[in-house]
Design a protein around this motif. Structure first.
Motif, mmCIF file in Angstrom:
data_model
loop_
_atom_site.group_PDB
_atom_site.id
_atom_site.type_symbol
_atom_site.label_atom_id
_atom_site.label_comp_id
_atom_site.label_asym_id
_atom_site.label_seq_id
_atom_site.Cartn_x
_atom_site.Cartn_y
_atom_site.Cartn_z
ATOM 1 N N LYS A 121 57.211 32.512 47.466
ATOM 2 C CA LYS A 121 56.953 31.084 47.644
ATOM 3 C C LYS A 121 55.654 30.710 46.945
ATOM 4 O O LYS A 121 54.871 31.580 46.541
ATOM 5 N N ASN A 122 55.440 29.407 46.792
ATOM 6 C CA ASN A 122 54.184 28.930 46.228
ATOM 7 C C ASN A 122 53.032 29.311 47.165
ATOM 8 O O ASN A 122 53.140 29.157 48.380
ATOM 9 N N ILE A 133 49.696 29.268 43.117
ATOM 10 C CA ILE A 133 50.439 30.216 42.289
ATOM 11 C C ILE A 133 51.913 30.006 42.601
ATOM 12 O O ILE A 133 52.318 30.111 43.759
ATOM 13 N N PRO A 134 52.729 29.692 41.601
ATOM 14 C CA PRO A 134 54.127 29.412 41.876
ATOM 15 C C PRO A 134 54.890 30.649 42.313
ATOM 16 O O PRO A 134 54.565 31.779 41.913
ATOM 17 N N GLY A 135 55.898 30.438 43.148
ATOM 18 C CA GLY A 135 56.687 31.561 43.615
ATOM 19 C C GLY A 135 58.082 31.166 44.038
ATOM 20 O O GLY A 135 58.346 30.011 44.391
ATOM 21 N N ASN A 136 58.982 32.142 43.977
ATOM 22 C CA ASN A 136 60.371 31.975 44.374
ATOM 23 C C ASN A 136 60.963 33.377 44.493
ATOM 24 O O ASN A 136 60.592 34.262 43.718
ATOM 25 N N PRO A 137 61.890 33.612 45.432
ATOM 26 C CA PRO A 137 62.466 34.953 45.569
ATOM 27 C C PRO A 137 63.126 35.482 44.298
ATOM 28 O O PRO A 137 63.196 36.697 44.099
ATOM 29 N N ALA A 185 65.929 24.893 41.325
ATOM 30 C CA ALA A 185 65.434 23.910 42.300
ATOM 31 C C ALA A 185 63.920 23.926 42.411
ATOM 32 O O ALA A 185 63.302 22.902 42.743
ATOM 33 N N TRP A 186 63.288 25.078 42.127
ATOM 34 C CA TRP A 186 61.828 25.160 42.186
ATOM 35 C C TRP A 186 61.179 24.141 41.266
ATOM 36 O O TRP A 186 60.064 23.674 41.525
ATOM 37 N N GLY A 187 61.865 23.761 40.185
ATOM 38 C CA GLY A 187 61.311 22.803 39.240
ATOM 39 C C GLY A 187 60.942 21.472 39.867
ATOM 40 O O GLY A 187 60.108 20.733 39.334
ATOM 41 N N TRP A 188 61.543 21.161 41.019
ATOM 42 C CA TRP A 188 61.213 19.914 41.722
ATOM 43 C C TRP A 188 60.300 20.166 42.920
ATOM 44 O O TRP A 188 59.960 19.242 43.641
ATOM 45 N N ASP A 189 59.908 21.415 43.128
ATOM 46 C CA ASP A 189 58.976 21.766 44.200
ATOM 47 C C ASP A 189 58.029 22.840 43.674
ATOM 48 O O ASP A 189 57.978 23.959 44.178
ATOM 49 N N PRO A 190 57.243 22.503 42.642
ATOM 50 C CA PRO A 190 56.472 23.520 41.929
ATOM 51 C C PRO A 190 55.106 23.834 42.521
ATOM 52 O O PRO A 190 54.380 24.664 41.970
ATOM 53 N N GLY A 191 54.742 23.186 43.596
ATOM 54 C CA GLY A 191 53.424 23.414 44.175
ATOM 55 C C GLY A 191 52.393 22.464 43.587
ATOM 56 O O GLY A 191 52.562 21.927 42.490
ATOM 57 N N LEU A 192 51.310 22.257 44.332
ATOM 58 C CA LEU A 192 50.258 21.342 43.901
ATOM 59 C C LEU A 192 49.667 21.781 42.564
ATOM 60 O O LEU A 192 49.524 22.964 42.294
ATOM 61 N N GLY A 193 49.351 20.790 41.736
ATOM 62 C CA GLY A 193 48.758 21.066 40.440
ATOM 63 C C GLY A 193 49.765 21.082 39.309
ATOM 64 O O GLY A 193 49.380 21.285 38.148
ATOM 65 N N ARG A 194 51.050 20.851 39.618
ATOM 66 C CA ARG A 194 52.082 20.833 38.587
ATOM 67 C C ARG A 194 52.969 19.604 38.751
ATOM 68 O O ARG A 194 53.318 19.227 39.869
ATOM 69 N N THR A 195 53.366 19.023 37.641
ATOM 70 C CA THR A 195 54.259 17.868 37.662
ATOM 71 C C THR A 195 55.692 18.335 37.864
ATOM 72 O O THR A 195 56.168 19.182 37.101
ATOM 73 N N PRO A 196 56.398 17.821 38.866
ATOM 74 C CA PRO A 196 57.791 18.218 39.059
ATOM 75 C C PRO A 196 58.664 17.788 37.882
ATOM 76 O O PRO A 196 58.310 16.894 37.111
#
Length: 242
Positions: A121-122, A133-137, A185-196
């Motif tokens: 996860k982020n 730091i971005p994250g995803n399983p 789907a992470w592309g729309w929930d990328p964590g703070l500091g990144r534009t979805p």
């Protein structure tokens, strides 16, 4: 102060309301230049619904227009940064990934694995330049055969349709990937500091389905290319120090 008081008294209630309205409009209404900037930002961060292209009578032209709209997501940093030839990019400005990493044989990193920093996860770090730091399983680079950096949208379209390069997938499977894959789907929930990515994943799935339904036509191969940071190519062009 006396002059101001006299002016307010002479305006009366109606005048005061009118003056307040004009003041509020002056403070909130964007200028013509600001309005154009806001319109451009809206264009970049949103997706038109698939149905909005129904007015294009020519089926082939409509198909191309649908893919070009989906291309706002495909070429966006949240997607294209992880579709390199070898070295991924970072940030909205697409700068080379730091620390220096390369994909490795399986797309999970060579030397320093992706999982060393990218977890399930982020993760909040609160830095000045990197807030999360971005994250995803499923975090990994796309296969090298699906590298988008350095390619035009038309070339990416042909790549997506080619089973020899897309992992043997049908167009229906490509649509399912775009519409439902959790790493996409992470592309729309990328964590703070990144534009979805623009729009929503559901909208992207609808655009792809409509593109398929209209014949899956591709844009011309010319045009702008997705910025690339091919480390091997960059090193090949470097002149040795004297």
């Amino acid at each position: 102060m006396r002059h101001a008081s006299a002016l307010l008294m002479s305006l009366g209630a109606a005048g005061l309301v009118a003056a307040a309205t004009l003041t509020a409009q002056a403070q909130t209404a964007p200028s013509q230049t600001a309005a154009s900037v806001l319109a451009e930002m809206e264009q970049r961060t949103s997706l038109k619904p698939a149905a909005s292209f129904n007015s294009i009578a020519d089926k082939n032209a409509r198909s191309v227009a649908l893919f070009e709209e989906a291309g706002k997501v495909i070429t966006h940093p949240r997607c294209a940064n992880c579709h390199p030839v070898d070295r991924p990019a970072q940030g909205d400005d697409r700068h080379p990934h730091m620390p220096v990493v390369s994909r490795g044989e399986d797309g999970h990193g060579e030397g320093l694995s992706c999982a060393s920093c990218h977890t399930a996860k982020n993760v909040w770090v609160g830095g000045t330049h990197i807030v999360t730091i971005p994250g995803n399983p499923k975090w990994a680079l796309a296969p090298a055969s699906m590298a988008w950096q350095g390619k035009t949208l038309g070339e990416i379209c042909a790549q997506l349709k080619d089973p020899a390069r897309n992992g043997g997938k049908t167009l229906a499977q490509i649509q399912e990937h775009m519409a439902g894959d959790e790493l996409v789907a992470w592309g729309w929930d990328p964590g703070l500091g990144r534009t979805p990515a623009p729009g929503t994943q559901a909208q992207l799935g609808e655009l792809f389905q409509a593109w398929i339904d209209t014949g899956a036509k591709c844009p011309a191969s010319g045009g702008a290319k997705v910025p690339s940071h091919d480390l091997k190519a960059e090193m090949a062009t470097m002149k040795p120090a004297i």
